[in-house]
Structure formats: structure tokens, C-alpha cells
Write a protein that holds these residues in place. Structure first.
Motif, PDB file in Angstrom:
ATOM      1  N   TYR A   1     -23.761 -47.639 -16.098  1.00  0.00           N
ATOM      2  CA  TYR A   1     -23.858 -46.254 -16.559  1.00  0.00           C
ATOM      3  C   TYR A   1     -23.913 -46.205 -18.078  1.00  0.00           C
ATOM      4  CZ  TYR A   1     -22.691 -41.342 -17.292  1.00  0.00           C
ATOM      5  OH  TYR A   1     -22.699 -40.020 -17.699  1.00  0.00           O
ATOM      6  N   ASP A   2     -24.876 -45.455 -18.584  1.00  0.00           N
ATOM      7  CA  ASP A   2     -25.030 -45.251 -20.018  1.00  0.00           C
ATOM      8  C   ASP A   2     -25.152 -43.749 -20.260  1.00  0.00           C
ATOM      9  OD1 ASP A   2     -25.757 -45.027 -22.676  1.00  0.00           O
ATOM     10  OD2 ASP A   2     -27.091 -46.762 -22.647  1.00  0.00           O
ATOM     11  N   PRO A   3     -24.088 -43.093 -20.769  1.00  0.00           N
ATOM     12  CA  PRO A   3     -24.122 -41.633 -20.932  1.00  0.00           C
ATOM     13  C   PRO A   3     -25.208 -41.154 -21.878  1.00  0.00           C
ATOM     14  CG  PRO A   3     -22.249 -42.593 -22.095  1.00  0.00           C
ATOM     15  CD  PRO A   3     -22.834 -43.681 -21.268  1.00  0.00           C
ATOM     16  N   ILE A   4     -25.661 -42.017 -22.780  1.00  0.00           N
ATOM     17  CA  ILE A   4     -26.694 -41.623 -23.736  1.00  0.00           C
ATOM     18  C   ILE A   4     -28.074 -41.605 -23.076  1.00  0.00           C
ATOM     19  CG2 ILE A   4     -27.837 -42.231 -25.898  1.00  0.00           C
ATOM     20  CD1 ILE A   4     -25.220 -43.435 -26.851  1.00  0.00           C
ATOM     21  N   LYS A   5     -28.334 -42.602 -22.238  1.00  0.00           N
ATOM     22  CA  LYS A   5     -29.650 -42.729 -21.620  1.00  0.00           C
ATOM     23  C   LYS A   5     -29.748 -42.028 -20.263  1.00  0.00           C
ATOM     24  CE  LYS A   5     -30.593 -47.234 -23.770  1.00  0.00           C
ATOM     25  NZ  LYS A   5     -30.923 -48.657 -23.511  1.00  0.00           N
ATOM     26  N   GLU A   6     -28.612 -41.758 -19.639  1.00  0.00           N
ATOM     27  CA  GLU A   6     -28.620 -41.198 -18.293  1.00  0.00           C
ATOM     28  C   GLU A   6     -29.210 -39.791 -18.282  1.00  0.00           C
ATOM     29  OE1 GLU A   6     -28.871 -41.168 -14.741  1.00  0.00           O
ATOM     30  OE2 GLU A   6     -27.556 -42.829 -15.294  1.00  0.00           O
ATOM     31  N   GLU A   7     -30.202 -39.577 -17.418  1.00  0.00           N
ATOM     32  CA  GLU A   7     -30.848 -38.280 -17.298  1.00  0.00           C
ATOM     33  C   GLU A   7     -30.702 -37.687 -15.895  1.00  0.00           C
ATOM     34  OE1 GLU A   7     -34.891 -38.775 -18.462  1.00  0.00           O
ATOM     35  OE2 GLU A   7     -34.424 -39.114 -20.586  1.00  0.00           O
ATOM     36  N   SER A   8     -30.310 -38.491 -14.935  1.00  0.00           N
ATOM     37  CA  SER A   8     -30.201 -38.019 -13.557  1.00  0.00           C
ATOM     38  C   SER A   8     -28.913 -37.224 -13.354  1.00  0.00           C
ATOM     39  CB  SER A   8     -30.215 -39.203 -12.581  1.00  0.00           C
ATOM     40  OG  SER A   8     -31.412 -39.931 -12.682  1.00  0.00           O
ATOM     41  N   THR A   9     -28.956 -36.336 -12.355  1.00  0.00           N
ATOM     42  CA  THR A   9     -27.734 -35.680 -11.886  1.00  0.00           C
ATOM     43  C   THR A   9     -27.090 -36.605 -10.871  1.00  0.00           C
ATOM     44  OG1 THR A   9     -28.677 -33.481 -12.202  1.00  0.00           O
ATOM     45  CG2 THR A   9     -26.810 -33.668 -10.693  1.00  0.00           C
ATOM     46  N   MET A  10     -25.773 -36.748 -10.931  1.00  0.00           N
ATOM     47  CA  MET A  10     -25.090 -37.653 -10.015  1.00  0.00           C
ATOM     48  C   MET A  10     -24.176 -36.863  -9.083  1.00  0.00           C
ATOM     49  SD  MET A  10     -24.265 -41.004 -12.385  1.00  0.00           S
ATOM     50  CE  MET A  10     -24.115 -42.068 -10.951  1.00  0.00           C
ATOM     51  N   LEU A  11     -24.155 -37.256  -7.816  1.00  0.00           N
ATOM     52  CA  LEU A  11     -23.330 -36.613  -6.794  1.00  0.00           C
ATOM     53  C   LEU A  11     -22.281 -37.602  -6.315  1.00  0.00           C
ATOM     54  CD1 LEU A  11     -26.081 -34.880  -4.612  1.00  0.00           C
ATOM     55  CD2 LEU A  11     -24.879 -33.957  -6.596  1.00  0.00           C
ATOM     56  N   GLN A  12     -21.064 -37.110  -6.131  1.00  0.00           N
ATOM     57  CA  GLN A  12     -19.991 -37.972  -5.632  1.00  0.00           C
ATOM     58  C   GLN A  12     -19.816 -37.769  -4.138  1.00  0.00           C
ATOM     59  OE1 GLN A  12     -15.910 -37.219  -6.932  1.00  0.00           O
ATOM     60  NE2 GLN A  12     -15.501 -39.412  -7.018  1.00  0.00           N
ATOM     61  N   CYS A  13     -19.810 -38.856  -3.402  1.00  0.00           N
ATOM     62  CA  CYS A  13     -19.561 -38.801  -1.955  1.00  0.00           C
ATOM     63  C   CYS A  13     -18.087 -38.490  -1.720  1.00  0.00           C
ATOM     64  CB  CYS A  13     -19.943 -40.135  -1.299  1.00  0.00           C
ATOM     65  SG  CYS A  13     -19.506 -40.259   0.449  1.00  0.00           S
ATOM     66  N   VAL A  14     -17.786 -37.524  -0.861  1.00  0.00           N
ATOM     67  CA  VAL A  14     -16.404 -37.126  -0.625  1.00  0.00           C
ATOM     68  C   VAL A  14     -15.646 -38.155   0.207  1.00  0.00           C
ATOM     69  CG1 VAL A  14     -16.884 -34.671  -0.803  1.00  0.00           C
ATOM     70  CG2 VAL A  14     -17.023 -35.783   1.432  1.00  0.00           C
ATOM     71  N   VAL A  15     -16.358 -39.099   0.813  1.00  0.00           N
ATOM     72  CA  VAL A  15     -15.687 -40.116   1.637  1.00  0.00           C
ATOM     73  C   VAL A  15     -15.369 -41.361   0.812  1.00  0.00           C
ATOM     74  CG1 VAL A  15     -15.829 -41.527   3.724  1.00  0.00           C
ATOM     75  CG2 VAL A  15     -16.822 -39.228   3.703  1.00  0.00           C
ATOM     76  N   CYS A  16     -16.388 -42.025   0.276  1.00  0.00           N
ATOM     77  CA  CYS A  16     -16.159 -43.264  -0.483  1.00  0.00           C
ATOM     78  C   CYS A  16     -15.902 -43.011  -1.965  1.00  0.00           C
ATOM     79  CB  CYS A  16     -17.336 -44.211  -0.325  1.00  0.00           C
ATOM     80  SG  CYS A  16     -18.881 -43.619  -1.084  1.00  0.00           S
ATOM     81  N   GLU A  17     -16.200 -41.809  -2.448  1.00  0.00           N
ATOM     82  CA  GLU A  17     -15.996 -41.390  -3.842  1.00  0.00           C
ATOM     83  C   GLU A  17     -16.818 -42.199  -4.852  1.00  0.00           C
ATOM     84  OE1 GLU A  17     -11.826 -39.133  -4.216  1.00  0.00           O
ATOM     85  OE2 GLU A  17     -11.597 -41.306  -4.138  1.00  0.00           O
TER      86      GLU A  17
END
Length: 395
Positions: free
Chosen positions: A98-114
Motif C-alpha cells: 500500500y502506498d497512500p501517495i500513489k493509491e487511487e482505488s477505493t478499498m472495501l473491507q470484508c466484514v468477515v476476514c477484515e
């Protein structure tokens, strides 16, 4: 601020320190307070919430970084902590750093495995406002009972063929589907429309009719008997009449008691397992991501067998919203440094306050003298220059 280690295993905000634990064999996490007090200048990755986690700061995972808030005994470990690639700054099926500067995608957290997943890796996704929780294809594969509930109207299904990668290429919105067969299986829209539920409703209606008929007959017989008894005792004293009325009430209560017992037995017969009432998996040959709307947890069965299933698969938490530990609010978070300093100064006794002000004024004058040449020469002040100033001042 306090390290949450002493509070045990909690669902809490967790951070990974890549400065202290950069290698796969050293996955570890720290709490919010330790991320500030003990690792403030390190390379941190925010993992957001993780369940059943105990802060590793100062344990054997951080041999070279002792915890300033809660020193631990040598060799301390948190044996129940479970780690994944998130603790190395990696997320999603793509396992990209993960690179907060380069990251452009939206990320979703799975409620099971997190774990966290890129929307571009998930593929087709509903609008963020159209669902509340995301369950990844890995978890629907590991916990197959979830696939049985997927045809409920509270879910949207993202499908892809097995072996074609993780992306959902087809979206099925069960809330907008009519009552019809899906690959020969009836869709449960959450309002008892499955064939099994319809049969159960018919049986319940028949039971209710029989129950009402039996109860009506019993009450009629009781009233008739009581009326006869009352007429035969009309010529007696008022106390006899009261006894007759009392007998009538008691008799009706007995009938009601019998009826309640009968209904209770019927209710026990009708308390079937919700999971068994669900249609079979309509997409057994496809991978499945789930997008759930509010209330989906209420559809999950809580019978003895299902509770044992959740326990065995380690997902008992799925039945309800989990509380998240929140650190105490910092009263100074919304105030300026000057306001915070003046507040602390006002809390000191007068002698200590005066000594503090004198020391501050002395340091201020010395710092101005030190920085004067930089101003005259137009020279940039570096961190090394400031460190040199304080090193000379302390010597």
C-alpha cells in the motif's frame, strides 16, 4: 494515553510499523496510543479495525522498541493474535504494497476476514450508498453457508467464473428480482416466498384453524355449563352467584392455558432452521462476492446447529455489530499549542509557573541569537541545525 495491551483482546484500531517489523516472520500490530507515543516517527500503515487483537508494542515482537506507555516483561507474546499480509502493509488478493501517495482505488473491507480489497480488483460493485457491508469471495468460499443466504433480498451478488480471477463480472440484485426460479431454485426474497416456507405457512394456517375451532368448542362448552350452573343457583344468596362467576373465569383460564400449551408445542414444531429453509446455492460453479444491506444479519439462523456451525468456523461474531474500543478523547485535540500551554500553565502553582516563564524567555532569546546569522545570510534552517542548538545548550 494508554497502551491497550493491559485491556486484553479487543476489536480496535490497529497500526503496522514497517520500521520495526519489515519482514514476513515479524508481523505485528500496535494500538493507536502506541502509534503516537512509541512509533511516532516510524513508517506506519493504518489497518483500521481488527477484531480480537492485543497490542504488540513492547512484547517480543518489538525487541528493540520498548513500550513507553506500558513496559512489558521480557519474552511477552500475544499468542491469540492472528496476523495476515496487512501487517506487512499489503492488501487485497493482488497483495500489492500500500502506498497512500500513489493509491487511487477505493478499498472495501470484508466484514468477515477484515482484509481490504481494491474496487478495481473486486470488479463490478454497487454504488457505495446502496450497500452497508462487503463479504469477499474468499470468505464465501470458506464459509459456504453464506452462499445459501445470498438469494435473500438484502444481498447483491457479484459473480465470476472459477479460475477467471477475483473480479466480479456479473451483478445480481436480489431485491429487484421477481419470485422465480434461479437455475431451478426458488429465490428467497426475505418475505417467506421460498417453496419450503410456503409449505410451512400453509401448515401453520391449518394448525391455527384447528386450534381456533378446538378453543371455540371448549369455551362454548364451558359457558354453557357455567350458564346452567348460574341459573340453577339464582335463587341462592349473592355469594353463590359470585362463586359461579368465579368458576366461569377459572374455567376459561384453564382453557386458555391448554390453548397456550398447544400453541407452544406448535411453535416449537414451526421453529425450523432458517438455513435449511434457504434455497440451494444457485451459483455453485462461480465465485461470489456479496454486498449486504442493513438488516442482513437478522436473516441468519440462530438455532443450536447453526450456532455450533458459526463456532466451529470461527465466525460467531457475524451475528451482530461488534463494539470497537475507542481511545479517550484528547481534550487538547481541538486547541492550539498556545491555548494548551496556557491551560497547563494555569494549573501550576505560582512559583513553578514563574520559573517556567523565565526558562522559556531565556531559551527564546538564545534561539533568536542562534538563528540571526541564518536570517542575515538567507540560509535555510535544517533539522540538524536545531539539534545542534539544543545539544550545545544542554552541554
Amino acid at each position: 494515553m494508554q497502551c491497550t495491551n493491559s485491556l486484553g483482546y479487543l476489536r480496535q484500531k490497529v497500526y503496522a510499523c514497517l520500521t520495526c517489523n519489515p519482514n514476513p516472520s515479524q508481523e505485528a500490530g500496535i494500538c493507536y496510543s502506541c502509534s503516537i507515543s512509541c512509533h511516532g516517527e516510524h513508517n506506519l500503515v493504518e489497518l483500521f479495525t481488527k477484531r480480537h487483537f492485543r497490542c504488540d508494542c513492547g512484547t517480543d515482537k518489538f525487541k528493540d522498541t520498548p513500550c513507553k506507555l506500558d513496559p512489558k516483561t521480557a519474552g511477552s507474546v500475544n499468542a491469540l493474535n492472528q496476523y495476515n499480509h496487512n501487517y506487512l502493509g499489503r492488501f487485497c488478493w493482488c497483495d500489492i504494497q500500500y502506498d497512500p501517495i500513489k493509491e487511487e482505488s477505493t478499498m472495501l473491507q470484508c466484514v468477515v476476514c477484515e482484509d481490504w480489497f481494491h474496487d478495481t480488483c473486486i470488479g463490478i460493485t454497487p454504488h457505495n450508498d446502496d450497500f452497508d457491508d462487503f463479504i469477499c469471495r474468499t470468505c464465501t468460499r470458506d464459509h459456504t453457508f453464506l452462499r445459501r443466504y445470498a438469494q435473500n433480498s438484502l444481498f447483491m451478488i457479484g459473480l465470476s467464473k472459477q479460475g477467471d480471477g477475483p473480479k466480479s463480472v456479473t451483478m445480481v440484485d436480489c431485491s429487484k428480482m421477481d419470485d422465480k426460479d434461479v437455475k431451478g431454485k426458488s429465490i428467497d426474497k426475505g418475505d417467506d416466498t421460498s417453496s419450503a416456507t410456503q409449505e410451512l405457512n400453509k401448515a401453520e394456517e391449518q394448525i391455527d384453524i384447528v386450534t381456533i375451532a378446538e378453543s371455540t368448542a371448549a369455551v362454548t362448552a364451558t359457558v354453557t355449563t357455567t350458564t346452567t350452573s348460574t341459573i340453577s343457583t339464582t335463587t341462592t344468596s349473592n355469594s353463590s352467584e359470585k362463586r359461579s362467576l368465579s368458576t366461569t373465569v377459572d374455567t376459561i383460564e384453564d382453557v386458555d392455558g391448554d390453548d397456550s400449551g398447544r400453541n407452544k408445542r406448535f411453535k416449537q414444531d414451526l421453529d425450523a432452521c432458517k438455513l435449511q429453509l434457504q434455497p440451494d446455492d444457485a451459483y455453485p460453479d462461480q465465485e461470489m462476492n456479496l454486498f449486504a444491506t442493513e438488516g442482513w444479519r437478522d436473516q441468519l439462523c440462530q438455532c443450536v446447529d447453526c450456532m455450533a456451525l458459526y463456532t466451529k468456523e470461527g465466525v460467531l461474531f457475524i451475528l451482530g455489530e461488534e463494539p470497537v474500543f475507542e481511545d479517550e478523547e484528547d481534550d487538547d485535540a481541538e486547541t492550539s499549542i498556545l491555548e494548551s500551554g496556557m491551560k497547563r500553565l494555569s494549573e501550576m502553582n505560582r512559583v513553578d509557573a514563574m520559573d517556567g516563564m523565565l526558562a522559556y524567555n531565556t531559551m527564546r532569546d538564545e534561539l533568536r541569537t542562534f538563528l540571526a546569522p541564518f536570517v542575515e545570510q538567507g540560509k535555510v534552517v535544517t533539522a540538524e541545525d536545531i539539534q545542534e542548538f539544543f545539544a550545545v545548550r544542554e552541554s
